[in-house]
Design a protein around this motif. Structure first.
Motif, short mmCIF file in Angstrom:
data_model
loop_
_atom_site.label_atom_id
_atom_site.label_comp_id
_atom_site.label_asym_id
_atom_site.label_seq_id
_atom_site.Cartn_x
_atom_site.Cartn_y
_atom_site.Cartn_z
N SER A 1 0.98 -1.17 -0.24
CA SER A 1 -0.55 0.28 -0.06
C SER A 1 0.44 1.40 0.14
O SER A 1 0.84 2.34 -0.91
CB SER A 1 -0.83 -0.02 1.33
OG SER A 1 -1.99 -1.23 0.88
N GLN A 2 2.40 1.45 0.37
CA GLN A 2 3.11 2.65 0.89
C GLN A 2 3.19 2.52 -0.61
O GLN A 2 3.57 3.23 -1.07
CB GLN A 2 4.34 2.08 2.12
CG GLN A 2 4.77 3.51 1.97
CD GLN A 2 4.46 4.42 2.65
OE1 GLN A 2 2.92 4.47 3.79
NE2 GLN A 2 4.23 6.10 2.33
N LEU A 3 3.77 1.35 -0.91
CA LEU A 3 4.25 1.25 -2.77
C LEU A 3 3.62 2.16 -3.56
O LEU A 3 4.37 2.55 -4.06
CB LEU A 3 4.86 -0.07 -2.77
CG LEU A 3 5.41 -0.01 -4.18
CD1 LEU A 3 6.61 0.57 -3.98
CD2 LEU A 3 6.39 -1.34 -4.43
N GLU A 4 2.16 1.81 -3.78
CA GLU A 4 1.54 2.19 -4.71
C GLU A 4 1.21 3.81 -4.70
O GLU A 4 1.46 4.81 -4.96
CB GLU A 4 -0.02 1.38 -4.40
CG GLU A 4 -0.98 2.11 -5.25
CD GLU A 4 -0.17 1.67 -6.59
OE1 GLU A 4 -0.37 2.61 -7.67
OE2 GLU A 4 -0.12 0.35 -6.96
N GLN A 5 1.07 4.05 -2.59
CA GLN A 5 0.88 5.83 -2.89
C GLN A 5 1.80 6.77 -3.06
O GLN A 5 1.70 7.42 -3.74
CB GLN A 5 0.70 5.88 -1.09
CG GLN A 5 0.74 7.08 -0.52
CD GLN A 5 0.09 7.23 0.71
OE1 GLN A 5 -0.31 6.60 1.70
NE2 GLN A 5 0.71 8.77 1.83
N ASP A 6 3.03 5.47 -2.87
CA ASP A 6 4.85 6.50 -2.92
C ASP A 6 4.77 7.17 -4.98
O ASP A 6 5.16 7.92 -4.79
CB ASP A 6 5.54 6.53 -2.20
CG ASP A 6 5.76 6.72 -0.55
OD1 ASP A 6 4.27 7.41 -0.81
OD2 ASP A 6 6.38 6.30 0.45
N TYR A 7 4.72 5.75 -4.89
CA TYR A 7 6.05 5.63 -6.47
C TYR A 7 5.16 5.19 -7.65
O TYR A 7 5.01 5.12 -8.35
CB TYR A 7 7.04 4.21 -5.60
CG TYR A 7 7.42 5.13 -5.57
CD1 TYR A 7 8.67 6.07 -5.64
CD2 TYR A 7 7.61 4.10 -4.27
CE1 TYR A 7 9.41 6.57 -4.60
CE2 TYR A 7 8.40 4.58 -2.92
CZ TYR A 7 8.82 5.45 -3.06
OH TYR A 7 10.07 6.04 -2.22
N GLY A 8 3.13 4.84 -7.57
CA GLY A 8 2.67 4.33 -7.92
C GLY A 8 2.52 4.10 -9.09
O GLY A 8 2.22 3.42 -10.52
#
Length: 296
Positions: free
Chosen positions: A267-274
């Motif tokens: 979820s953090q990956l999608e939020q930061d670098y999606g």
């Protein structure tokens, strides 16, 4: 944003609901001027560098007076402005407090994750306690490595070429990559750790730290890998391998049987670098979400 939250929270504490006696002791014009100044001060802190939201407290065009209806008085107009100002101030306070709560939740989640990873790392790298040997038991035979095998590995490692381009940080990373690519994982780990200590502030630091995590993961050490990946993302969120590290961190957590934590990482990956994820990393993320049963 935290300074804005502190400013709004402090301001909200300084603005208790006035009693009837207080309202009578302070002129209504003074209350209006004070509230307008305070709202503008809050807006400057909540929206630094941007156009603040203009309060909708301007006077409305007076409607034609109807026969038999008394006209509004200056006092009633001022009271309406006070009500509008106090309502907007309460809205700003609620918004900033909600943002502060969300930020606190995220910080607490990452602090807990880091503590869990530190505990997992300690349990992984600590040797098991040695059992006491009975006095009458014979000592186990001492096992020594076969010289031929050790020599063969050293010779194979020696064949891996060390680059000499004049860029010390780049050469250190490239040599570590060549060791990792040749599947000499312990040697690659030692090389990359040394390179990271020397060149932590260089442009290659993100690549070195991410590859160190890969060397641990490929060597069957997911706990150490997760620490390397997380630290690379935390210390270099804009590094050229930050998104890679966060993606591989999800994989390491799945191997550690922590699917819930892996889902948080995705979820953090999608939020930061999606919007900037490569097709390869996005494919890894989607497969990881399926394996971790995220959203199930």
């Amino acid at each position: 944003m935290r300074h804005a939250v502190l400013a709004v929270s402090t301001l909200s504490l300084m603005l208790p609901i006035a009693s009837a006696a207080t309202a009578q002791s302070v002129p209504i014009e003074t209350r209006v001027d004070r509230l307008e100044k305070e709202v503008r001060a809050v807006q400057r802190k909540v929206f630094p560098g941007g156009a603040p939201i203009e309060p909708e407290i301007t006077r409305q065009p007076a409607a034609p007076a109807q026969i038999g209806t008394p006209a509004s008085t200056p006092l009633s107009d001022l009271m309406a402005r006070v009500d509008a100002l106090e309502g907007q101030l309460a809205s700003l306070t609620g918004q900033t407090e909600q943002n502060a709560y969300k930020i606190k939740q995220l910080e607490d989640a990452f602090a807990k994750y880091k503590a869990d990873m530190a505990a997992a790392t300690a349990s992984t790298v600590s040797p098991p306690p040695l059992a006491a040997t009975p006095a009458n038991a014979s000592a186990p035979p001492k096992v020594t490595p076969t010289p031929a095998a050790s020599d063969a590995r050293r010779n194979a490692v020696a064949v891996v070429e060390r680059p000499e381009t004049g860029d010390a940080a780049g050469d250190a990373y490239t040599y570590g990559f060549r060791l990792w690519d040749a599947k000499f994982y312990p040697e690659a780990q030692a090389q990359l750790k040394s390179a990271l200590d020397k060149y932590a502030s260089s442009g290659f630091a993100s690549r070195i730290s991410n590859l160190l995590g890969r060397a641990y993961l490929d060597d069957g050490k997911p706990a150490l890998a997760s620490v390397a990946f997380y630290e690379n993302y935390q210390k270099r969120p804009k590094g050229d391998r930050a998104a890679d590290s966060l993606t591989w961190l999800g994989e390491a957590l799945i191997q550690l049987k922590k699917p819930a934590d892996a889902c948080k990482v995705y979820s953090q990956l999608e939020q930061d670098y999606g919007s900037t994820l490569s097709a390869t990393l996005r494919g890894m993320m989607e497969k990881g979400r399926t394996r971790a049963k995220c959203g199930a």
